[in-house]
Scaffold this active site. Structure first.
Site, PDB file in Angstrom:
ATOM      1  N   HIS A  99       0.843  -1.207   0.000  1.00  0.00           N
ATOM      2  CA  HIS A  99       0.000   0.000   0.000  1.00  0.00           C
ATOM      3  C   HIS A  99       0.878   1.257   0.000  1.00  0.00           C
ATOM      4  O   HIS A  99       0.687   2.172  -0.811  1.00  0.00           O
ATOM      5  CB  HIS A  99      -0.903  -0.030   1.236  1.00  0.00           C
ATOM      6  N   GLU A 100       1.873   1.291   0.892  1.00  0.00           N
ATOM      7  CA  GLU A 100       2.738   2.467   0.976  1.00  0.00           C
ATOM      8  C   GLU A 100       3.676   2.565  -0.221  1.00  0.00           C
ATOM      9  O   GLU A 100       4.017   3.659  -0.669  1.00  0.00           O
ATOM     10  CB  GLU A 100       3.540   2.439   2.284  1.00  0.00           C
TER      11      GLU A 100
ATOM     12  N   ASP B 154      -4.645   7.699  -1.224  1.00  0.00           N
ATOM     13  CA  ASP B 154      -5.554   6.838  -0.485  1.00  0.00           C
ATOM     14  C   ASP B 154      -6.978   6.922  -1.023  1.00  0.00           C
ATOM     15  O   ASP B 154      -7.420   7.959  -1.513  1.00  0.00           O
ATOM     16  CB  ASP B 154      -5.558   7.219   0.998  1.00  0.00           C
TER      17      ASP B 154
ATOM     18  N   HIS C 179       2.112   4.491  -2.967  1.00  0.00           N
ATOM     19  CA  HIS C 179       2.275   5.935  -2.751  1.00  0.00           C
ATOM     20  C   HIS C 179       3.654   6.385  -3.225  1.00  0.00           C
ATOM     21  O   HIS C 179       3.796   7.356  -3.976  1.00  0.00           O
ATOM     22  CB  HIS C 179       2.183   6.260  -1.252  1.00  0.00           C
TER      23      HIS C 179
END
Length: 931
Positions: A155-156, A166, A159
Site C-alpha cells: 500500500h505504501e 488513499d 504511494h
C-alpha cells in the site's frame, strides 16, 4: 565532436533528472537498490531486522499478484545505525545513506502514534519522499489495527513509487451517493460493513445507529465504518489491504468516482490501477511467466565518516578572488561543519594531483587547525579532474582497504575534456562524489558523477555577496548522523558596501539549538569593524582574525544564550563585500532541532516547462506552520530571483499546512546552472502543529464485523486536528543545491507561454437554493499576477464535467472580478434549472483565463448537496433514532447469499408453475386412446 559531447551530456542529465533521492532501479521486473534505514534513536533489537526481512518477502509476493505478475522486490539493503554493535555479517555501505532511504524505521511522530505513512507532497504520478514505519509496527504489535505488515508495505509502496493516493478520507469518511444513500468513502463499493457508533466503557461496549447531521446531511463525527471480516471483494489495496480477500488495485471498471477520496481529488477521478498502468515502470515491463525469486537482503552498518577534499588550484582559480573564497569556505567546513570522529584528508590538483594530507581523525580543534595548514595558497596550472579524484581515492586507500561509503568533495572552476574518462571508475568505486561548481565554466560532466554515486551538486557564482561557496560547504553535513549532531545554518547573508557603509542585522538562536555556535565574517579587502551583541545587549568579542584568508570567526563553546543576537559590520574600504554566516548544533540530543530542507522538483529542466521550489520545515517529523519562507534562485550570471514560498494548498503547493512551502519558478533568464537557497523565519505567528494524523497515513481499522456483531479494536489515540502549540522565533537557511536549465531563448520573448495554475482547492457549500464557492486565486503566470476571468460550469455528472467541461452548463460570472494570485476568492450563485433527478448532486469546476487567453487546467471538482426549495427528496431523511442494527454499506456476504437463495427459490417456483401449465395444455390437446 563538441556538439556530440554536449548531446551526450544532456542525454545523461535527462536520464538522471528528478530530485527524488531514491537509488531504486527497476531491472527485469524487480526493484533493486531499496534502502530500509533504522533510525539511530531506535534501541538495538536484532528481531527488528528479521521482521523487516519477513515483511519485504511477504510484500514481494503480494505485489507480484496485485500487479498482475509484473513487479517484485529483488534486493534490499537494511541500513543499521552506527550505535548498534558490530557483527561480521554487517558490511560497510557504498552509496546507501539515510538521505537515500526509501523506508525509515524510526520512533513515532508523536508518542503512541504508530500509523505507517508515506511522505508525499507532490502531484499525482510523482514519486513520494519516503515511507515511515515505527518499530512497534514492524515488530507486529499493530496487526489488528493495520493488518499484515507485508500487505501494508505494498500500500505504501504504491504511494512512494507510483504517486497514487488513499481511497479513504479521514476528514470526509462518508458521502451522499447518487443513489441518495449515505456511503462510506471507499473503493470499491463492493466492500461491505456496518456504519455505526461503537463506544466502550470498561468491559462494556455498545453499538448504536449513526445520527445524521442536519447541516451536512451526512453522519455525525463519531460514526465509523466497520468492515466485514470475511468478504469476497478483491479491491482495493489503496483502501483497506488488511481485508483478507483484497488483493488488487481499483481499476477503471470498479473505481468509485463518487467518493471524496484523495485519489479522486489528486488524480482527476482516475483509479489507482489507471495511474500505475501509466507509469514508466509499467511501460518498461511485461508480464512474467514464472514466479519471482525471494528478495536478497544486504545488512549494512553505518561507520565513521571518511571525507577527502579534492580542491582545484589551477590558474583560473586566481581570477575573481576564487582561491581565497574557496579557502574561506573550506575552513568553515573544517572548523565547524564536519563532525567530530570523522576522518578527513586533502588533495590539490591542477594538471596533476598532489596529496597534501592523508586521513586525520578529528577529535579536537587541534586536528581541525592542522588541516587548515594544508589548503592551497597559489593558483597555477591546468585542470585534471580525474587526477584529483584518483588521488582522493589513494588517500582513502592508504588507510582503508576499501573506499566504500567514503566521500569526495570535489571543487573546480574549469573545464576538463578528459573528465568523462573516469566516470565508470568513479561509479564502480563505491565512493560518493559531492560536486561544487565554481563559476560558469565549471565542467558539467562531473554532474553525472555526483548523480550516479548519490552525491550532492552545488553551484556558486563569482558574486561573493551571495555567499554561495560557504553555503555549499555548509550543506555537506553528514547524512548519516543524528540531527542533533549536525551543524545547522541559522544565517547566511552578504552585502556590497562602500567605505563606512554598514551591514546590520539580527540572528535568532532558539532553544532547540545553541550548542557549538559559530559566527563567521568574511571580506575581500580590509578587516571591517565587527560588533556583536548577545540577547542581553552585552558585547561579545574575541573573534579570531585570519588576515591571510580575510575572515574572522568566533566559536562559542557549550550552549549559548537563547534569543536575538544583533550584529553590525562596517566596511573600511570602497567596493567592499562583507558576508556573515552563523551555524549551531542542537542544544539537547533528546529535543529535535528545527530543520529546513530545500529542493527543486527536477535537477534539469527545458524551457518553457515550469519548475517548483520546495522547502520543508520540521521539528523531528512534526511540520512547522506559519513561517515566512523565501527562496533565492541565482542564475549562471549571478542574477537572483526572490520568491515567497507558501504552504496554502494552492498552485504548486499540494497540501495545506503540511510544513512544505512551495512555489512555481518560471522567470528563467538564461541557460545553464542555477542555485537554490532558502531562508526561513518563524516569528510570533509561527506554530508547531501537533498533527492529528500525518497525510497519507495507513487506514486504521476500528474493528471488524463478525456474524453481524462489531468486534472493536482499541481506539486510536487522537489529537485534535486544530491543536497547535506556539513556537518561539527562529531563523534558518539552507542550500537546495544546483539545477540546469536549457532552451531558454537568447532574447526575451513577448509571447506569453505560462498559463494560470490549476485551482486545486475549490470548495462548495450549499444553503437552501444558493451555492457558495471558495478557492485560492491563481495568477496570470501560474501563481504570479492576476487572471482576467473565471469560467465556472456545473453538471450533475462528475465524468461529464471532467471530460466535457466546455459543454457543461455555464454559471454567470459577470460580477466576479479576479483578485491577485494567492488571495482568497469567494462566489455565490443560484444553480437555476437543475433536473429533479440531480437535485441533490451538483458538481462544480472552474477554469481561469489570462490576458493572453491562455487557460488553466480544469480545477478539482467540488460537490454541493443542493435541494431547491419545495423539492422533497426520498434520499434525505429526518434524524433517525438510535437502534441496535446500524445501517450497512454495501452488500454483506450473508445478505448476498440470502438474495441468491431467494432468487433461486423464486425461479424454481416460476419454472414449476410454467411446466405445470404447459403440461395441462399438452394433455388437453392430446387425442384420447381407448383400450
Amino acid at each position: 565532436m563538441e556538439l556530440l559531447r554536449n548531446f551526450v551530456f544532456l542525454l545523461a542529465l535527462y536520464l538522471l533528472q528528478g530530485s527524488n533521492t531514491s537509488l531504486v532501479q527497476l531491472d527485469n521486473n524487480g526493484y533493486e537498490g531499496i534502502i530500509i534505514a533504522i533510525d539511530p534513536a531506535v534501541p538495538e533489537d536484532e528481531t527488528l531486522i528479521e521482521q523487516i526481512k519477513g515483511m519485504v518477502t511477504a510484500a514481494s509476493t503480494y505485489l507480484f499478484e496485485a500487479t498482475e505478475k509484473r513487479f517484485f522486490f529483488k534486493n534490499v539493503s537494511i541500513l543499521i545505525p552506527e550505535n548498534w554493535k558490530n557483527k561480521s555479517q554487517y558490511k560497510r555501505p557504498k552509496h546507501e545513506s539515510y538521505k537515500h532511504a526509501d523506508v525509515l524505521v524510526s520512533p513515532p511522530t508523536l508518542p503512541g502514534r504508530d500509523e505507517p505513512y508515506t511522505k508525499q507532497f507532490t502531484a499525482c504520478e510523482e514519486k513520494g519522499e519516503y515511507i515511515h514505519f515505527t518499530p512497534d509496527f514492524v515488530l507486529g504489535k499493530k496487526l489488528n489495527e493495520f493488518g499484515p505488515s507485508g500487505r501494508l508495505f505494498v500500500h505504501e509502496w504504491a504511494h512512494l513509487r507510483w504517486g497514487v493516493f488513499d481511497e479513504y478520507n479521514d476528514d470526509k469518511p462518508f458521502y451522499k451517493a447518487e443513489s441518495k444513500k449515505i456511503e462510506a468513502t471507499r473503493c470499491s463499493r463492493g466492500i461491505t460493513g456496518i456504519n455505526g457508533v461503537y463506544k466502550c466503557q470498561g468491559n462494556s461496549c455498545v453499538t448504536s445507529r449513526c445520527k445524521i447531521d442536519s447541516k451536512t446531511k451526512l453522519y455525525e463525527k463519531d460514526c465509523q465504518f466497520f468492515p466485514d471480516k470475511y468478504q469476497t471483494e478483491k479491491t482495493s489495496i489503496m483502501f483497506m489491504q488488511g481485508i483478507d480477500s483484497v488483493a488488487e488495485f481499483c481499476n477503471e471498471k470498479n473505481h468509485n468516482r463518487e467518493a471524496p477520496s484523495l485519489q479522486n481529488k489528486m488524480c482527476n477521478f482516475r483509479s489507482t490501477w489507471e495511474v500505475i498502468s501509466n507509469s514508466e515502470d509499467f511501460r518498461n515491463t511485461t508480464v512474467m511467466v514464472a514466479p519471482p525469486p525471494p528478495p536478497v537482503f544486504s545488512l549494512l552498518k553505518i561507520r565513521e565518516r571518511i571525507v577527502c577534499l579534492v580542491l582545484d588550484k589551477s590558474g583560473s582559480m586566481g581570477d575573481f578572488n576564487r582561491l581565497n573564497r574557496m579557502n574561506q569556505a573550506a575552513k568553515h567546513f573544517l572548523l565547524q561543519t564536519v563532525e567530530n570522529g570523522s576522518w578527513v584528508g586533502m588533495v590539490h590538483f591542477d594538471n596533476t594531483a598532489y596529496i597534501k594530507s592523508n586521513l586525520i581523525q578529528i577529535i579536537s580543534s587541534n586536528e581541525r587547525r592542522k588541516l587548515l595548514e594544508s589548503l592551497p595558497t597559489v593558483a597555477t596550472g591546468g585542470t585534471s579532474i580525474c587526477s584529483g579524484i584518483k588521488s582522493g581515492f589513494q588517500v582513502i586507500e592508504n588507510a582503508y582497504s576499501q573506499i566504500d561509503g567514503s566521500e569526495i568533495v570535489l571543487l573546480t572552476d574549469g573545464e576538463d575534456s578528459s573528465a568523462e574518462t573516469c566516470t565508470d571508475e568513479v561509479k564502480q568505486s563505491g565512493a560518493i562524489i559531492h560536486f561544487i561548481a565554481l563559476g560558469r565554466n565549471a565542467d558539467q560532466a562531473v554532474i553525472k558523477m555526483s548523480n550516479v554515486t548519490g552525491g550532492k551538486h552545488f553551484y556558486a557564482t563569482d558574486e561573493a555577496q551571495n555567499n554561495g561557496l560557504i553555503d555549499a560547504f555548509a550543506a555537506l553535513a553528514s547524512g548519516n548522523t543524528d540531527a542533533s549532531q549536525q551543524s545547522l545554518q541559522l544565517e547566511s547573508k552578504g552585502l556590497k558596501l562602500n567605505s563606512s557603509g554598514w551591514m546590520n542585522g539580527t540572528v535568532i538562536i532558539d532553544s532547540t539549538v545553541g550548542k557549538d555556535t559559530f559566527f563567521l565574517i568574511t571580506w575581500n579587502q580590509q578587516l571591517p569593524v565587527i560588533s556583536l551583541l548577545d540577547p542581553t545587549g552585552k558585547p561579545v568579542g574575541n573573534f579570531t582574525v585570519d588576515s591571510t584568508s580575510k575572515m574572522a570567526y568566533l566559536s562559542i563553546p557549550g550552549t549559548t544564550k537563547v534569543g536575538v543576537w544583533t550584529y553590525s559590520l562596517q566596511a573600511k574600504a570602497n567596493s567592499e563585500t562583507l558576508t556573515i554566516t552563523v551555524n549551531s548544533r542542537a542544544a539537547n540530543s533528546s529535543v529535535p532541532p528545527i530543520t529546513v530542507n530545500a529542493k527543486m522538483n527536477k535537477d534539469t529542466n527545458s524551457f518553457p516547462s515550469p519548475m517548483i521550489v520546495y522547502a520543508e520545515i520540521l521539528q523531528g517529523y512534526i511540520p512547522i506552520l506559519g513561517a515566512n519562507v523565501t527562496a533565492f534562485i541565482e542564475s549562471n550570471n549571478g542574477n537572483t530571483e526572490v520568491l515567497e514560498l507558501l504552504d496554502n494548498g494552492a498552485g504548486a503547493d499540494s497540501f495545506k499546512n503540511d510544513g512544505v512551502y512551495s512555489r512555481y519558478f518560471t522567470t528563467f533568464k538564461e541557460n545553464g546552472r542555477y542555485s537554490l537557497k532558502v531562508r526561513a523565519h518563524g516569528g510570533e505567528n509561527a506554530v508547531k502543529r501537533n498533527l492529528r494524523h500525518p497525510l497519507n497515513r495507513a487506514a486504521y481499522i476500528p474493528g471488524w464485523v463478525v456474524n453481524g456483531t462489531i468486534e472493536g479494536n482499541p481506539p486510536r489515540p487522537e489529537i485534535d486536528e486544530n491543536t497547535q502549540t506556539n513556537l518561539e522565533s527562529f531563523t534558518r537557511t539552507a542550500s537546495g543545491g544546483a539545477f540546469v536549465v536549457s532552451n531558454v531563448p537568447n532574447l526575451p520573448s513577448s509571447t506569453d507561454v505560462f498559463p494560470p495554475s490549476q485551482i486545486t482547492d475549490l470548495e462548495a457549500t450549499s444553503d437552501e437554493d444558493e451555492i457558495s464557492l471558495t478557492w485560492t486565486a491563481p495568477g496570470d503566470n501560474f501563481d504570479v499576477g492576476k487572471v482576467r476571468k473565471y469560467i465556472i460550469r456545473i453538471s450533475g455528472s462528475i465524468l461529464d464535467l471532467r471530460d466535457n467541461f466546455d459543454n457543461a452548463l455555464q454559471v454567470n460570472t459577470t460580477d466576479l472580478l479576479p483578485n491577485e494570485a494567492n488571495s482568497k476568492e469567494t462566489f455565490t450563485f443560484k444553480p437555476g434549472n437543475i433536473s429533479e433527478e440531480n437535485a441533490t448532486h451538483i458538481f462544480i469546476a472552474i477554469r481561469s483565463v489570462d490576458e493572453s487567453n491562455l487557460t488553466s487546467q480544469v480545477s478539482n471538482i467540488a460537490q454541493a448537496l443542493f435541494v431547491p426549495q419545495g423539492y422533497i427528496s426520498g434520499g434525505i431523511h429526518p434524524d433517525p433514532s438510535p437502534d441496535k442494527n446500524p445501517p450497512r454499506s454495501g452488500l454483506s456476504i450473508s445478505t448476498l447469499v440470502l438474495l441468491v437463495v431467494g432468487a433461486v427459490i423464486i425461479v424454481c417456483v416460476i419454472l414449476s408453475i410454467t411446466i405445470y401449465v404447459l403440461s395441462k395444455k399438452r394433455n388437453s390437446s392430446r387425442p384420447r386412446t381407448g383400450f
